[in-house]
Structures are given as structure tokens and as C-alpha cells.
Design an enzyme around this catalytic site. Structure first.
Site, mmCIF file in Angstrom:
data_model
loop_
_atom_site.group_PDB
_atom_site.id
_atom_site.type_symbol
_atom_site.label_atom_id
_atom_site.label_comp_id
_atom_site.label_asym_id
_atom_site.label_seq_id
_atom_site.Cartn_x
_atom_site.Cartn_y
_atom_site.Cartn_z
ATOM 1 N N SER A 1 42.659 -25.101 19.941
ATOM 2 C CA SER A 1 43.736 -25.347 20.905
ATOM 3 C C SER A 1 45.112 -25.481 20.226
ATOM 4 O O SER A 1 46.029 -25.551 21.007
ATOM 5 C CB SER A 1 43.436 -26.553 22.044
ATOM 6 O OG SER A 1 42.377 -25.847 22.992
ATOM 7 N N LYS B 1 52.906 -32.516 24.357
ATOM 8 C CA LYS B 1 51.995 -31.938 25.155
ATOM 9 C C LYS B 1 51.404 -33.152 26.120
ATOM 10 O O LYS B 1 51.408 -34.288 25.902
ATOM 11 C CB LYS B 1 50.740 -31.888 24.346
ATOM 12 C CG LYS B 1 49.536 -30.860 25.076
ATOM 13 C CD LYS B 1 48.343 -30.527 24.026
ATOM 14 C CE LYS B 1 47.396 -29.572 24.621
ATOM 15 N NZ LYS B 1 46.256 -29.267 23.917
ATOM 16 N N SER C 1 44.443 -24.479 24.579
ATOM 17 C CA SER C 1 45.165 -25.201 25.658
ATOM 18 C C SER C 1 46.504 -25.542 25.428
ATOM 19 O O SER C 1 47.235 -25.786 26.369
ATOM 20 C CB SER C 1 44.522 -26.475 26.114
ATOM 21 O OG SER C 1 44.463 -27.333 24.867
#
Length: 493
Positions: free
Chosen positions: A183, A79, A159
């Protein structure tokens, strides 16, 4: 090569160790899959050379008879919130576009030390602020899933939407995520994969771009519970560079995995029966209870009375911490600098932050600055902290009656991209089941349960006591074995 991309973490690791295939073959297969999946927009930056270098190192170590690490031969997605030495780390924002750290985050370094390779940096909601992966400066991430009979692009959740999309699409066997208020869990539920947020402090936050420091926690996203257990073991550990890091040994979660839940009590919180939750979700919750009962657990009712205040408290605390954390992006030291002709220092601050932050980030900074201001600090921020303490106390009292809590991960399945753009409050409600565990710092996991009538995945959430990731993973395994969720999205990209 394409067959190798269907494998998960454990299968790849074991195959490389046994010599069934080489780590390089695996890396080449996934690099090719990533290159062919540009339509998903899951990656901001690809790093095929990094994946190949780690694979070659694993193959060399095996040839020399050396012991291989827990993630040796496994290429993963990272990420783009984790600082990676020499590779752009942007938090999906314009203000950090082009920023190349000269250091490595602790979590990513732990993974490289365990033998993992990096396929690239994954897209996300800007600064991890969002529930649909539509706030990235680098464009929306598309879910690999589609509604039956529709070509509308669906949200992969947020997210960590790039992470969930990549894992579900089989272009990465696993990926890192971060979870501030859901998330990891919400995108995992939307895309039919597993994801666990460990106890706050299990994984170091050092080198992770900060959103809300008292809530942010890294965790793994993968296609099975066992793969999550392996990867979490590689990610976790005490870090003296993070003042909130837990100084505790990392258990061997993989070795201890067991789906035998005899003697375990599973709590069902009555307050999670919320209006607006889809019937498909409620049906899957009932099915989840039956699965856990079949695994030997006892189902008990529990109460978490302050649940209804958790989401409002979260959307005061998280933006308050964000407004403080994001104050560092001022155009002075690194990142974007907007300097109009004849502008002074204040103009530079204003222009840089105007140009560099997206609308959702600005919204949260404004909310956070407001609730921290002199006239409203006591009325909002202090009250929200008190509510947070009450939410945590609810869980402590529930543990007197149960060992784990079972709940839906989300109130609905995935939705089409763009469908909630004008309704931020409805978007925020996506986190209603995930936020309480985040406020209390508890380990929580989403496991795929079934498909709804539109052919979209639904997830079930398990919440455990502090430091008891093992029980969460065990119950997740019990659901996984009984759900038999082998569905995969049909390739359209």
C-alpha cells in the site's frame, strides 16, 4: 509561492535553514495548493493552521539561532490512519467518522518533533483495505495523471492513494503511508513517485489504526529517494509502546546515500515473470537491470519458488488479523452507534457494523472470520502461516546469492476508476509483486522508471535484506539518477 510547491523535502529544509525563504511562505504556498485541488479528493480533513504553526515555530527557532530538526519547515500530508491529537482520525470509514483522538501516534509525533507541519489528513481505502482508493467512505481519490487523449479518472493506487495523489500533484512535498501488502509501493508506482516500506518494526505501529498487525508498517512517500531517506529517518525509532518495535539505532540514511553499487549483486527472481504482466512493465524491468549494471552491480538469477503461494496466503492471513482487529468497532466505546428503537445489544452490534463498514471491509472480515473458525483454522490459517514461513525462507536462501532483488512494483500501470469494481480478484492481483516482501517483513521500495505508451508512470521495486534500508535506498538512487524521471502530470484540477 507557486514555485515553492515544486520543491521537495530536502530543498525546502535546506532553503529554510539558509534563509532563502521562510517556512511560513512554504506552508502558505502548500495550503493554497491543497485548497485548489479539491477535485482530487486527496484530503479528508485539511489543517492549514497546523502547517502554519509548525512553520512559525521553525522560523522562530532559526531566528534565535537554534538547531533545526530534520523536517523543519516541511509541511506534509498525514494518512488518515495515524491518530492525530484533536484532529479527526477516521481510517476513511463511516464507523470512525467524527472520532477525535486525545493522543498522537508515535510516527506523527516523531515527525512533529522533527519540525514537520501537517497540511491535513489524507484519504485512503477504508481501513487500508483496497488497491485503488475506491473503498473510502469519503469518496474516490483521483490520480493527477490521465491517459494520453483521455479524460477518464485514473486510480492513484491503494491504500495510500490520497498520499500518492497529493505528492504527485505537488500539493504536498511528502506524505506518510502504510504498507500491509503493497500500500506504499503500488500507489507510488501508479503516480510516478518514490515510496519505501522499511523493515517490519522500524516504525512504530502505536497509534496507527490496525488492519493486519503482523504486516502493517509505516513509511514515507515523496518525490525523490533522498527525500524518502530524510523522512524515514524522522519517522523511525524504537517505541516501548509497540511490542514489535525494533530496539535498534536509526542510521543516518541520508548521509550514507551512494549510487555506487560496485560489489553489489542484484537478484532477478524468475518466478516474477508472470503471465498477464504488461510488456511495458517487462521492458522497464530490463531497463532497470541495465541501469543497475551501469551503477556497478552484478545481475544474477535467483529463485523464490513459493512466490505463487504468497498472494493466496496473504489473503488468508491479512483478513484473519483484520477480523480480529476490527472486532473492537462495536458501537459501545467510541465511533458510530446504530441503535434502532427497541433494539437489544446484539441488534446494536449488528446494525452498527452493517452501517459503519463498507463492502470491501465486510468482505475481508467475513473471509477472516471464516478462516479462523473452528472447522477451518487448521485447513486455512495454519497452512497460510506455514506458506508465509516458506516465503521468508526463499528470501533467506536468495540472500546467499545476492544483496538486493529487482522486480516490477506492479503487473500493470494505473487503470481507470471503476474499471475493476466487479472483479475483486483482479484487483487483489495488483499486489502480486509487493506481497512477498510484506510477508517476509523486508524493506522494499518503489522508484519511478518511465512512462508507458499511454503516458502513465511505471515503477521498479527493490527488496533488501532485513534492516538494510541503506542498500535499498542506494539502489533506488542509482535507478533514479539514470532514469531521469522528471515527468509530472499536467494540471487539470
Amino acid at each position: 509561492m507557486s514555485e515553492l510547491t515544486k520543491l521537495g523535502v530536502k530543498a525546502i529544509r535546506d532553503g529554510v535553514r539558509s534563509g532563502e525563504f521562510t517556512a511560513r511562505e512554504v506552508a502558505e504556498g502548500f495550503n493554497e495548493a491543497v485548497a485548489q485541488a479539491a477535485e482530487l479528493n486527496a484530503f479528508i480533513v485539511t489543517t492549514p493552521d497546523h502547517a502554519l504553526a509548525a512553520a512559525d515555530a521553525a522560523d522562530k527557532a532559526r531566528a534565535e539561532g537554534k538547531e533545526l530538526g530534520a523536517m523543519a519547515g516541511v509541511p506534509i500530508g498525514m494518512k488518515d490512519l495515524f491518530a492525530t491529537h484533536g484532529v479527526q482520525t477516521s481510517a476513511a470509514s463511516h464507523i470512525l467518522e467524527g472520532f477525535t483522538p486525545q493522543y498522537e501516534s508515535t510516527v506523527s509525533q516523531n515527525l512533529w518533533d522533527a519540525g514537520a507541519g501537517m497540511l491535513g489528513k489524507l484519504n485512503l481505502d477504508q481501513f487500508a483495505m483496497g488497491s485503488s482508493n475506491e473503498t473510502s467512505h469519503f469518496g474516490n481519490v483521483a490520480s493527477p495523471w490521465r491517459k494520453e487523449g483521455s479524460n477518464a479518472a485514473m486510480s492513484p493506487g491503494g491504500s495510500s492513494g490520497g498520499s500518492s495523489s497529493a505528492v504527485a500533484a505537488r500539493i504536498a512535498p511528502a506524505a506518510t503511508g502504510t504498507d500491509t501488502g503493497g500500500s506504499i509501493r503500488q500507489p507510488a508506482a501508479f503516480t510516478g513517485i518514490c515510496g519505501i516500506k522499511p523493515t517490519y518494526g522500524r516504525c512504530s505501529r502505536w497509534g496507527v489504526v490496525a488492519f493486519a498487525s503482523s504486516l502493517d508498517q509505516a513509511g514515507p512517500m515523496a518525490r525523490s529517494v533522498e527525500d524518502c531517506a530524510i523522512m524515514l529517518g524522522a519517522m523511525a525509532g524504537f517505541d516501548p509502546k509497540d511490542a514489535t518495535s525494533l530496539e535498534m539505532d536509526v542510521p543516518d540514511w541520508e548521509a550514507a546515500l551512494s549510487s555506487d553499487l560496485r560489489g553489489k549483486r542484484i537478484g532477478i527472481p524468475k518466478e516474477y515473470l508472470l503471465e498477464g504482466t504488461s510488456q511495458d512493465i517487462l521492458d522497464s524491468w530490463e531497463q532497470g537491470k541495465a541501469w543497475l549494471k551501469d551503477a556497478g552491480a552484478t545481475i544474477v538469477d535467483v529463485s523464490l519458488p513459493h512466490t505463487k503461494y504468497a498472494l493466496p496466503a496473504y489473503y488468508i492471513i491479512a483478513p484473519a488479523e483484520a477480523s480480529s482487529n476490527l472486532a473492537r468497532y462495536d458501537g459501545v466505546r467510541y465511533g458510530l452507534r446504530s441503535l434502532p428503537d427497541g433494539a437489544g445489544l446484539q441488534d446494536m452490534y449488528a446494525e452498527t457494523r452493517h452501517d459503519g463498514f463498507g463492502d470491501e471491509v465486510k468482505r475481508r472480515i467475513l473471509i477472516g472470520t471464516y478462516v479462523l473458525s473452528a472447522g477451518f483454522y487448521d485447513a486455512y490459517y495454519n497452512q497460510a502461516q506455514k506458506v508465509r514461513a516458506l516465503v521468508a525462507r526463499d528470501f533467506e536462501q536468495a540472500w546467499e546469492h545476492c544483496d538486493l532483488i529487482l522486480a516490477p512494483t506492479t503487473p500493470t500501470a494505473s487503470f481507470p476508476l471503476g474499471s475493476l469494481d466487479d472483479d475483486p480478484l483482479t484487483m487483489y492481483l495488483n499486489d502480486v509483486f509487493a506481497v512477498p516482501a510484506s510477508l517476509a517483513g523486508l524493506p522494499a521500495m518503489s522508484v519511478p522508471a518511465t512512462l508507458n505508451k499511454d503516458g502513465l508512470p511505471l515503477g521498479l521495486q527493490l527488496v533488501g535484506k532485513p534492516f538494510d534500508e541503506q542498500s535499498v535506498l542506494d539502489a533506488g538512487l542509482a535507478i533514479e539518477q539514470r532514469a531521469g524521471f522528471t515527468h509530472a502530470p499536467e494540471k487539470w484540477w
